[in-house]
Design an enzyme around this catalytic site. Structure first.
Site, PDB file in Angstrom:
ATOM      1  N   ASN A  65       0.871  -1.185   0.000  1.00  0.00           N
ATOM      2  CA  ASN A  65       0.000   0.000   0.000  1.00  0.00           C
ATOM      3  C   ASN A  65       0.902   1.227   0.000  1.00  0.00           C
ATOM      4  O   ASN A  65       1.530   1.538   1.015  1.00  0.00           O
ATOM      5  CB  ASN A  65      -0.890  -0.025   1.253  1.00  0.00           C
ATOM      6  CG  ASN A  65      -1.658   1.274   1.428  1.00  0.00           C
ATOM      7  OD1 ASN A  65      -1.801   2.052   0.486  1.00  0.00           O
ATOM      8  ND2 ASN A  65      -2.142   1.513   2.633  1.00  0.00           N
ATOM      9  N   TRP A  66       0.953   1.898  -1.133  1.00  0.00           N
ATOM     10  CA  TRP A  66       1.893   3.025  -1.259  1.00  0.00           C
ATOM     11  C   TRP A  66       1.339   4.337  -0.704  1.00  0.00           C
ATOM     12  O   TRP A  66       2.031   5.343  -0.717  1.00  0.00           O
ATOM     13  CB  TRP A  66       2.276   3.211  -2.730  1.00  0.00           C
ATOM     14  CG  TRP A  66       3.246   2.177  -3.221  1.00  0.00           C
ATOM     15  CD1 TRP A  66       3.790   1.146  -2.513  1.00  0.00           C
ATOM     16  CD2 TRP A  66       3.815   2.092  -4.534  1.00  0.00           C
ATOM     17  NE1 TRP A  66       4.648   0.417  -3.301  1.00  0.00           N
ATOM     18  CE2 TRP A  66       4.678   0.983  -4.545  1.00  0.00           C
ATOM     19  CE3 TRP A  66       3.658   2.837  -5.707  1.00  0.00           C
ATOM     20  CZ2 TRP A  66       5.403   0.613  -5.680  1.00  0.00           C
ATOM     21  CZ3 TRP A  66       4.381   2.468  -6.846  1.00  0.00           C
ATOM     22  CH2 TRP A  66       5.239   1.368  -6.823  1.00  0.00           C
ATOM     23  N   LYS A  67       0.095   4.323  -0.260  1.00  0.00           N
ATOM     24  CA  LYS A  67      -0.504   5.539   0.309  1.00  0.00           C
ATOM     25  C   LYS A  67      -0.298   6.719  -0.649  1.00  0.00           C
ATOM     26  O   LYS A  67      -0.384   6.538  -1.853  1.00  0.00           O
ATOM     27  CB  LYS A  67       0.077   5.813   1.695  1.00  0.00           C
ATOM     28  CG  LYS A  67       0.072   4.555   2.571  1.00  0.00           C
ATOM     29  CD  LYS A  67       0.374   4.831   3.996  1.00  0.00           C
ATOM     30  CE  LYS A  67       0.437   3.508   4.750  1.00  0.00           C
ATOM     31  NZ  LYS A  67       0.348   3.644   6.180  1.00  0.00           N
ATOM     32  N   GLU A  75      -5.082  -5.097  10.667  1.00  0.00           N
ATOM     33  CA  GLU A  75      -4.034  -4.101  10.881  1.00  0.00           C
ATOM     34  C   GLU A  75      -4.311  -3.338  12.180  1.00  0.00           C
ATOM     35  O   GLU A  75      -5.130  -2.409  12.192  1.00  0.00           O
ATOM     36  CB  GLU A  75      -4.015  -3.099   9.736  1.00  0.00           C
ATOM     37  CG  GLU A  75      -3.727  -3.706   8.392  1.00  0.00           C
ATOM     38  CD  GLU A  75      -3.178  -2.662   7.438  1.00  0.00           C
ATOM     39  OE1 GLU A  75      -2.042  -2.853   6.975  1.00  0.00           O
ATOM     40  OE2 GLU A  75      -3.856  -1.664   7.181  1.00  0.00           O
ATOM     41  N   GLY A 133       2.624   2.307  10.505  1.00  0.00           N
ATOM     42  CA  GLY A 133       3.548   3.424  10.327  1.00  0.00           C
ATOM     43  C   GLY A 133       4.277   3.827  11.598  1.00  0.00           C
ATOM     44  O   GLY A 133       4.918   4.880  11.644  1.00  0.00           O
ATOM     45  N   SER A 180       3.577  -2.127  10.039  1.00  0.00           N
ATOM     46  CA  SER A 180       5.037  -2.187  10.166  1.00  0.00           C
ATOM     47  C   SER A 180       5.610  -3.579   9.868  1.00  0.00           C
ATOM     48  O   SER A 180       6.558  -4.019  10.511  1.00  0.00           O
ATOM     49  CB  SER A 180       5.482  -1.700  11.548  1.00  0.00           C
ATOM     50  OG  SER A 180       5.080  -0.352  11.738  1.00  0.00           O
TER      51      SER A 180
HETATM   52  C1  PEP Z   1      -0.558   0.067   5.738  1.00  0.00           C
HETATM   53  O1  PEP Z   1      -0.508   1.083   5.093  1.00  0.00           O
HETATM   54  O2  PEP Z   1      -1.531  -0.669   5.596  1.00  0.00           O
HETATM   55  C2  PEP Z   1       0.531  -0.261   6.646  1.00  0.00           C
HETATM   56  C3  PEP Z   1       0.466  -1.373   7.313  1.00  0.00           C
HETATM   57  O3  PEP Z   1       1.580   0.616   6.761  1.00  0.00           O
HETATM   58  P1  PEP Z   1       3.001   0.322   7.437  1.00  0.00           P
HETATM   59  O4  PEP Z   1       3.486  -1.004   6.913  1.00  0.00           O
HETATM   60  O5  PEP Z   1       3.880   1.456   7.005  1.00  0.00           O
HETATM   61  O6  PEP Z   1       2.802   0.268   8.922  1.00  0.00           O
END
Ligand code: PEP
Length: 249
Positions: free
Chosen positions: A9-11, A165, A171, A211
């Protein structure tokens, strides 16, 4: 047998040119991987470039959100048939950042999941508790509410994937321990069995997110109910995401 799925997921990162560069590097790095499904979800503006760069590879491209209507007067929104027409195969729905900053609710998640599935896409539906909820001992209650509210009607679809999640891990560099992930995933799978039957529960892929990094992915994937990862930050760099895809070493 559930095929592992690693989704990036590149946001709100990467221009179209940057996205194409990363996909080209990633496709070379994962060319020898045959037993893991790989998905990358760039911003809407980079979808076409990412699709072009991924063409003929095993990397599928997905969107990070979509509207529940197929078209209409919804300024700034993108509809599921538009994504399907472009060549996308997946869409993320209900990410905690959408819930936290953009008013996503279980009711809107439910409608979006319906639209995504109706237009032939695979839905990566997200849920997870906040730190406050975990510390108050409400984790399983929250997961049950989100699963029933957003996903219950869709659990028999073979194109639904769930991503657990914990919000406190996204993040932040904090990751759910393998035991915490397994506890949540087992609970969710049990609930799916109750709502939609044993076959749906056995088939459903439940990803772990928050993460996920190259150095913690193997321990998470060793858990029997962890079927893959939804990866934010560590998916932005092709070498790092390739190491996650190659979690088996
Ligand atoms: C996400 O965007 O779904 C995510 C889990 O981000 P990160 O891996 O940076 O915590």
């Amino acid at each position: 047998m559930r095929v592992p799925l690693m989704a990036g997921n590149w946001k709100m990162y990467k221009t179209a040119r940057e996205a194409a560069e990363v996909i080209r590097a990633l496709r070379a790095d994962v060319a020898d991987v045959a037993d893991v499904d790989v998905v990358v979800c760039p911003p809407f503006t980079a979808l076409a470039a990412a699709l072009e760069a991924a063409r003929g590879s095993r990397i599928a491209i997905g969107a990070q959100d979509c509207h529940w209507e197929k078209e209409g007067a919804f300024t700034g929104e993108v509809a599921a048939p538009m994504l399907a027409d472009l060549g996308c195969r997946h869409a993320i729905v209900g990410h905690s950042e959408r819930r936290q900053y953009f008013g996503e609710t279980d009711a809107t998640v439910d409608r979006k999941v319906e639209a995504v599935l109706a237009h032939g896409l695979t839905c990566i539906g997200c849920l997870g508790e906040t730190l406050q909820e975990r510390e108050a001992g409400q984790t399983l209650t929250v997961l049950e509410r989100q699963l029933r509210g957003g996903f219950a009607r869709h659990l028999t679809s073979a194109r639904l994937v769930i991503a657990y999640e914990p919000v406190w891990a996204i993040g932040t560099g904090r990751t759910a321990t393998p035991d915490q992930a397994q506890e949540a995933h087992t609970f969710l799978r049990g609930l799916v069995a109750e709502v939609a039957g044993g076959d749906a529960a056995a088939r459903l892929r439940i990803l772990c997110g928050g993460s996920v990094k190259p150095d913690n992915v193997a321990a998470l994937m060793a858990q029997p109910d962890v079927d893959g990862g939804l990866v934010g930050g560590a998916s932005l760099d092709p070498a790092s995401f390739a190491r996650i895809v190659k979690f088996r070493g």
